[in-house]
Design an enzyme around this catalytic site. Structure first.
Site, PDB file in Angstrom:
ATOM      1  N   VAL A  79      69.611  30.704 -48.137  1.00  0.00           N
ATOM      2  CA  VAL A  79      70.262  31.629 -49.072  1.00  0.00           C
ATOM      3  C   VAL A  79      69.728  33.051 -48.976  1.00  0.00           C
ATOM      4  O   VAL A  79      70.307  33.978 -49.563  1.00  0.00           O
ATOM      5  CB  VAL A  79      70.146  31.120 -50.531  1.00  0.00           C
ATOM      6  CG1 VAL A  79      70.907  29.808 -50.691  1.00  0.00           C
ATOM      7  CG2 VAL A  79      68.691  30.961 -50.948  1.00  0.00           C
ATOM      8  N   ASN A 106      72.037  26.898 -56.555  1.00  0.00           N
ATOM      9  CA  ASN A 106      71.073  25.873 -56.916  1.00  0.00           C
ATOM     10  C   ASN A 106      69.839  25.843 -56.016  1.00  0.00           C
ATOM     11  O   ASN A 106      68.808  25.306 -56.403  1.00  0.00           O
ATOM     12  CB  ASN A 106      71.761  24.502 -56.875  1.00  0.00           C
ATOM     13  CG  ASN A 106      70.783  23.349 -57.005  1.00  0.00           C
ATOM     14  OD1 ASN A 106      70.243  23.104 -58.081  1.00  0.00           O
ATOM     15  ND2 ASN A 106      70.533  22.647 -55.900  1.00  0.00           N
ATOM     16  N   SER A 158      65.690  27.787 -65.382  1.00  0.00           N
ATOM     17  CA  SER A 158      64.729  26.741 -65.763  1.00  0.00           C
ATOM     18  C   SER A 158      64.069  27.122 -67.067  1.00  0.00           C
ATOM     19  O   SER A 158      64.052  28.304 -67.455  1.00  0.00           O
ATOM     20  CB  SER A 158      63.668  26.614 -64.658  1.00  0.00           C
ATOM     21  OG  SER A 158      62.553  25.872 -65.087  1.00  0.00           O
ATOM     22  N   TYR A 171      57.663  31.322 -59.857  1.00  0.00           N
ATOM     23  CA  TYR A 171      58.872  30.571 -60.221  1.00  0.00           C
ATOM     24  C   TYR A 171      59.433  31.062 -61.557  1.00  0.00           C
ATOM     25  O   TYR A 171      60.646  31.249 -61.701  1.00  0.00           O
ATOM     26  CB  TYR A 171      58.507  29.089 -60.305  1.00  0.00           C
ATOM     27  CG  TYR A 171      59.645  28.146 -60.586  1.00  0.00           C
ATOM     28  CD1 TYR A 171      60.619  27.891 -59.633  1.00  0.00           C
ATOM     29  CD2 TYR A 171      59.729  27.477 -61.807  1.00  0.00           C
ATOM     30  CE1 TYR A 171      61.658  27.000 -59.876  1.00  0.00           C
ATOM     31  CE2 TYR A 171      60.753  26.583 -62.065  1.00  0.00           C
ATOM     32  CZ  TYR A 171      61.721  26.354 -61.101  1.00  0.00           C
ATOM     33  OH  TYR A 171      62.742  25.480 -61.354  1.00  0.00           O
ATOM     34  N   ALA A 173      59.051  34.025 -62.924  1.00  0.00           N
ATOM     35  CA  ALA A 173      59.617  35.365 -62.747  1.00  0.00           C
ATOM     36  C   ALA A 173      60.997  35.273 -62.100  1.00  0.00           C
ATOM     37  O   ALA A 173      61.942  35.961 -62.516  1.00  0.00           O
ATOM     38  CB  ALA A 173      58.682  36.214 -61.891  1.00  0.00           C
ATOM     39  N   LYS A 175      63.120  32.710 -62.087  1.00  0.00           N
ATOM     40  CA  LYS A 175      64.109  32.084 -62.958  1.00  0.00           C
ATOM     41  C   LYS A 175      64.481  32.980 -64.142  1.00  0.00           C
ATOM     42  O   LYS A 175      65.619  32.945 -64.618  1.00  0.00           O
ATOM     43  CB  LYS A 175      63.588  30.734 -63.442  1.00  0.00           C
ATOM     44  CG  LYS A 175      63.556  29.659 -62.348  1.00  0.00           C
ATOM     45  CD  LYS A 175      64.897  29.499 -61.666  1.00  0.00           C
ATOM     46  CE  LYS A 175      65.000  28.231 -60.830  1.00  0.00           C
ATOM     47  NZ  LYS A 175      66.286  28.137 -60.110  1.00  0.00           N
TER      48      LYS A 175
END
Length: 264
Positions: A79, A106, A158, A171, A173, A175
């Site tokens: 991605v 996702n 999340s 993670y 930051a 999300k």
């Protein structure tokens, strides 16, 4: 004389959760929640492009969908790669006869460490995949999203992006950034009748294996889940079908925790 001819029953109305006639691109769909979402979309009638960095995993999910009577293709997609994202969006649109109705961002990765021990590479990689990937894939898909009210971008955030998580500043930051992208893009694309929403799921997948495999962490996590258990990926997938369908046509810019009550 009165006409006593019985009135034939009317045809049943289509379900508002039907995705018949629509196409979807799902990233990180080689396993876990992404694979469950791809399968759920196909069961609801959508043609699905299953994408993942793991070519074989993506192909296996697509093969399963076709074997079950659905329509699917697969593609390798990192991605962070804008050119690959454009190719995937075009391929997904081709599956749908020229339009790409649903994009699910996702794909993800984790690289946990306490803040004082986290190196810049760990931070940058996780942010690039989650937040940068959401930007890259959404931008690549935008030219193919229709203006007829069926266009959907569904992002995955999340609880870490809503309330924070110890040992996962990168993670969390990323999300949290996904939430900001969701809300801003929802405002911007409303004029095109494209909705943008996010889900914050919690399920027993490879992304949570490090927690579930640690007795202490697993116990602490379960203690914070009011329903007292981990969801299976298939339980999470139905919420994506809802956001992708006409049932959610008047919902945009929202974040839905699907986490057993962890965030409320």
């Amino acid at each position: 004389m009165p006409d006593n001819t019985p009135t034939p029953p009317s045809a049943p109305s289509p379900s508002p959760f039907s995705l018949v006639g629509r196409s979807a691109l799902v990233t990180g769909a080689g396993n876990g929640i992404g694979a469950a979402v791809a399968r759920a979309f196909a069961r609801a009638g959508a043609a699905v492009l299953v994408t993942d960095v793991d070519k074989d995993a993506a192909a296996a999910v697509a093969t399963d969908i076709v074997a079950a009577g659905g329509r699917a293709g697969s593609a390798v997609l990192d991605v962070r790669d804008a050119a690959a994202a454009r190719d995937a969006a075009e391929q997904a649109a081709h599956l749908g006869g020229g339009a790409l109705n649903i994009v699910v961002n996702n794909a993800g990765a984790i690289s946990p460490a306490m803040f004082d021990k986290m190196d810049p590479g760990q931070f940058e990689k996780v942010v690039a995949i989650h937040l940068g990937g959401t930007f890259t894939v959404s931008q690549a898909a935008l030219p193919f999203l229709p203006d007829d009210g069926t266009g959907r971008i569904i992002n995955v955030t999340s609880a870490a992006g809503l309330v924070g998580t110890i040992g996962q500043v990168n993670y969390s930051a990323a999300k949290a950034g996904v939430v900001g992208v969701t809300k801003s893009l929802a405002r911007e694309l409303a004029r095109r009748r494209i909705t943008v929403n996010a889900l914050a799921p919690l399920a027993a997948t490879s992304m949570t294996a490090n927690i579930r495999g640690n007795e202490k962490l697993a116990a602490l996590t379960l203690a914070r889940i009011p329903l007292g258990r981990w969801a299976e990926a298939e339980e999470i997938a139905s919420s994506f079908v809802f956001f992708a369908s006409d049932a959610a046509s008047y919902i945009t810019g929202q974040v839905l925790p699907v986490d057993g009550g962890t965030v409320m």
